[in-house]
Write a protein that holds these residues in place. Sequence first.
Motif, PDB file in Angstrom:
ATOM      1  N   ILE A  63       8.000  76.160  41.430  1.00  0.00           N
ATOM      2  CA  ILE A  63       8.496  77.535  41.480  1.00  0.00           C
ATOM      3  C   ILE A  63      10.010  77.524  41.648  1.00  0.00           C
ATOM      4  O   ILE A  63      10.535  76.915  42.567  1.00  0.00           O
ATOM      5  CB  ILE A  63       7.856  78.324  42.639  1.00  0.00           C
ATOM      6  N   ASP A  64      10.718  78.251  40.749  1.00  0.00           N
ATOM      7  CA  ASP A  64      12.174  78.221  40.756  1.00  0.00           C
ATOM      8  C   ASP A  64      12.724  79.620  40.489  1.00  0.00           C
ATOM      9  O   ASP A  64      12.094  80.430  39.807  1.00  0.00           O
ATOM     10  CB  ASP A  64      12.674  77.253  39.680  1.00  0.00           C
ATOM     11  N   LEU A  65      13.896  79.902  41.035  1.00  0.00           N
ATOM     12  CA  LEU A  65      14.648  81.121  40.744  1.00  0.00           C
ATOM     13  C   LEU A  65      15.858  80.779  39.889  1.00  0.00           C
ATOM     14  O   LEU A  65      16.297  79.629  39.842  1.00  0.00           O
ATOM     15  CB  LEU A  65      15.120  81.785  42.044  1.00  0.00           C
ATOM     16  N   ASP A  66      16.405  81.758  39.207  1.00  0.00           N
ATOM     17  CA  ASP A  66      17.657  81.536  38.475  1.00  0.00           C
ATOM     18  C   ASP A  66      18.745  81.067  39.436  1.00  0.00           C
ATOM     19  O   ASP A  66      18.753  81.407  40.629  1.00  0.00           O
ATOM     20  CB  ASP A  66      18.103  82.823  37.781  1.00  0.00           C
ATOM     21  N   ASP A  67      19.682  80.292  38.904  1.00  0.00           N
ATOM     22  CA  ASP A  67      20.695  79.678  39.751  1.00  0.00           C
ATOM     23  C   ASP A  67      21.607  80.692  40.432  1.00  0.00           C
ATOM     24  O   ASP A  67      22.185  80.408  41.484  1.00  0.00           O
ATOM     25  CB  ASP A  67      21.547  78.707  38.919  1.00  0.00           C
ATOM     26  N   ASP A  68      21.777  81.872  39.839  1.00  0.00           N
ATOM     27  CA  ASP A  68      22.683  82.848  40.436  1.00  0.00           C
ATOM     28  C   ASP A  68      22.012  83.670  41.540  1.00  0.00           C
ATOM     29  O   ASP A  68      22.641  84.543  42.127  1.00  0.00           O
ATOM     30  CB  ASP A  68      23.239  83.792  39.354  1.00  0.00           C
ATOM     31  N   ILE A  69      20.755  83.387  41.829  1.00  0.00           N
ATOM     32  CA  ILE A  69      20.060  84.064  42.923  1.00  0.00           C
ATOM     33  C   ILE A  69      19.965  83.107  44.097  1.00  0.00           C
ATOM     34  O   ILE A  69      19.565  81.949  43.939  1.00  0.00           O
ATOM     35  CB  ILE A  69      18.648  84.511  42.501  1.00  0.00           C
ATOM     36  N   LEU A  70      20.357  83.570  45.270  1.00  0.00           N
ATOM     37  CA  LEU A  70      20.349  82.732  46.461  1.00  0.00           C
ATOM     38  C   LEU A  70      18.930  82.236  46.737  1.00  0.00           C
ATOM     39  O   LEU A  70      17.968  83.003  46.657  1.00  0.00           O
ATOM     40  CB  LEU A  70      20.880  83.512  47.663  1.00  0.00           C
ATOM     41  N   PHE A  71      18.814  80.943  47.019  1.00  0.00           N
ATOM     42  CA  PHE A  71      17.515  80.326  47.227  1.00  0.00           C
ATOM     43  C   PHE A  71      16.755  81.035  48.344  1.00  0.00           C
ATOM     44  O   PHE A  71      17.287  81.288  49.425  1.00  0.00           O
ATOM     45  CB  PHE A  71      17.691  78.850  47.582  1.00  0.00           C
ATOM     46  N   ASN A  72      15.511  81.360  48.083  1.00  0.00           N
ATOM     47  CA  ASN A  72      14.654  82.053  49.060  1.00  0.00           C
ATOM     48  C   ASN A  72      13.286  81.378  49.026  1.00  0.00           C
ATOM     49  O   ASN A  72      12.438  81.701  48.208  1.00  0.00           O
ATOM     50  CB  ASN A  72      14.542  83.541  48.711  1.00  0.00           C
ATOM     51  N   LYS A  73      13.099  80.427  49.916  1.00  0.00           N
ATOM     52  CA  LYS A  73      11.891  79.606  49.908  1.00  0.00           C
ATOM     53  C   LYS A  73      10.634  80.427  50.177  1.00  0.00           C
ATOM     54  O   LYS A  73       9.603  80.245  49.520  1.00  0.00           O
ATOM     55  CB  LYS A  73      12.022  78.486  50.941  1.00  0.00           C
ATOM     56  N   GLY A  74      10.708  81.346  51.145  1.00  0.00           N
ATOM     57  CA  GLY A  74       9.547  82.162  51.464  1.00  0.00           C
ATOM     58  C   GLY A  74       9.084  82.976  50.273  1.00  0.00           C
ATOM     59  O   GLY A  74       7.885  83.083  49.990  1.00  0.00           O
ATOM     60  N   LEU A  75      10.034  83.550  49.538  1.00  0.00           N
ATOM     61  CA  LEU A  75       9.710  84.321  48.342  1.00  0.00           C
ATOM     62  C   LEU A  75       9.047  83.440  47.292  1.00  0.00           C
ATOM     63  O   LEU A  75       8.042  83.829  46.675  1.00  0.00           O
ATOM     64  CB  LEU A  75      10.977  84.956  47.773  1.00  0.00           C
ATOM     65  N   LEU A  76       9.580  82.241  47.083  1.00  0.00           N
ATOM     66  CA  LEU A  76       9.017  81.336  46.082  1.00  0.00           C
ATOM     67  C   LEU A  76       7.592  80.914  46.445  1.00  0.00           C
ATOM     68  O   LEU A  76       6.729  80.807  45.574  1.00  0.00           O
ATOM     69  CB  LEU A  76       9.902  80.100  45.931  1.00  0.00           C
ATOM     70  N   LEU A  77       7.347  80.699  47.725  1.00  0.00           N
ATOM     71  CA  LEU A  77       6.001  80.326  48.147  1.00  0.00           C
ATOM     72  C   LEU A  77       5.021  81.476  47.916  1.00  0.00           C
ATOM     73  O   LEU A  77       3.872  81.254  47.497  1.00  0.00           O
ATOM     74  CB  LEU A  77       6.011  79.919  49.626  1.00  0.00           C
ATOM     75  N   ASN A  78       5.477  82.705  48.168  1.00  0.00           N
ATOM     76  CA  ASN A  78       4.627  83.868  47.908  1.00  0.00           C
ATOM     77  C   ASN A  78       4.329  84.016  46.420  1.00  0.00           C
ATOM     78  O   ASN A  78       3.195  84.303  46.019  1.00  0.00           O
ATOM     79  CB  ASN A  78       5.297  85.141  48.428  1.00  0.00           C
ATOM     80  N   VAL A  79       5.353  83.831  45.589  1.00  0.00           N
ATOM     81  CA  VAL A  79       5.166  83.924  44.143  1.00  0.00           C
ATOM     82  C   VAL A  79       4.180  82.845  43.676  1.00  0.00           C
ATOM     83  O   VAL A  79       3.275  83.110  42.874  1.00  0.00           O
ATOM     84  CB  VAL A  79       6.509  83.780  43.407  1.00  0.00           C
ATOM     85  N   GLY A  80       4.355  81.626  44.170  1.00  0.00           N
ATOM     86  CA  GLY A  80       3.443  80.555  43.792  1.00  0.00           C
ATOM     87  C   GLY A  80       2.009  80.862  44.171  1.00  0.00           C
ATOM     88  O   GLY A  80       1.072  80.602  43.400  1.00  0.00           O
ATOM     89  N   PHE A  81       1.814  81.415  45.353  1.00  0.00           N
ATOM     90  CA  PHE A  81       0.473  81.783  45.802  1.00  0.00           C
ATOM     91  C   PHE A  81      -0.139  82.857  44.904  1.00  0.00           C
ATOM     92  O   PHE A  81      -1.284  82.729  44.442  1.00  0.00           O
ATOM     93  CB  PHE A  81       0.541  82.274  47.248  1.00  0.00           C
ATOM     94  N   LEU A  82       0.623  83.907  44.612  1.00  0.00           N
ATOM     95  CA  LEU A  82       0.097  85.017  43.813  1.00  0.00           C
ATOM     96  C   LEU A  82      -0.148  84.619  42.362  1.00  0.00           C
ATOM     97  O   LEU A  82      -1.170  84.957  41.770  1.00  0.00           O
ATOM     98  CB  LEU A  82       1.062  86.199  43.880  1.00  0.00           C
TER      99      LEU A  82
END
Length: 350
Positions: free
Chosen positions: A174-193
Amino acid sequence: MVEKHGQLKNEVFVTNKTSFYRLLTSPRFYIVFVLFQVFFIIFLIYRWDSEGYNQTLVVANQQMEEVLLNATTENCSLWNSSNPVKIPLCPIISPFLVGVKTPVVDLSIEWEDVFAKYDVVRCNGHLKPSSCQARQKVALIVPFRDRYGHLKVFLNHIHPFLMRQQLDYKIYLIDLDDDILFNKGLLLNVGFLESGKEYDYDCYIFHDVDLLPENDHNLYRCSDQPRHMSVAVDKFNYKLPYVSIFGGVSAMTKDQILFVNGFSNQFSGWGGEDDDMFNRLKFHNMTLMRSMDDVSTYKMLKHKQSHPNPKRIEVTLENTWKLNVLTETPEKLFELADHAFHKQRLRLIN
């Protein structure tokens, strides 16, 4: 002389009889006898639990690949839960486990070599054992940013590790675009959903890309309570840094994640979301489980420390674990997933 000789024979007989009697009444004899019975019972149970499996099949990666990889079918209909194949359950303890195995850290390994080595991970990155039905269906959720060298080493290590445990699994990067500040909790939620839309997983493993498990007896499964798995990391001298830690590698079921409303989306930058999850578990009166530190050992790949979130402690103290992250803000979450999330990377690991 004859009488003396007969007397001598009689004395020897009495002495032997006395020694045998002492042996039977000796505490050492009973200890050895009890241990023999225990080992014999364990042997019978082990043989029964592993019936139909060759215990000498896998002691090395090459043998493991010959048995597990080449035996895997290319028929992707196997992953269709509406078309189940009736095969026996895998044994509780896989016969392919080898115990402690030092991870090979080769940053020079090429992507082509990794993909060629694990080309068997077919069907959109999904793998399950071909000879038995896995006891759990596992989604490995890996939040990621700009650590491609680590990713190659991680995949080269984690695939055979999971295969030896006879899991029905898939890895989600799970990855965000480079210009978006890294948000691990958000990525974990996205991966789960997102992973839950593809398959009916029993267990979700949230896994940092820089942590390599060293002992395959550290089973990547979920339990009736949330599990913190990376208990002993070499960077911390294989000691738990602090009691309330939940970061690194953790395991939760779908119901557990929904019960605590997922991870917090409030932590942009490094740190905070794992401590917040610990608070969520505590707030909902859940018990945190940990395996023994001689089993849950990990090697951490060297990397530069990411920029920390300067407000992580302040946000943690704001009781954000009471927010319904997964149920009250789905529009915001999916907006980020649709516009900033690299969809192709979700299906990369094959």
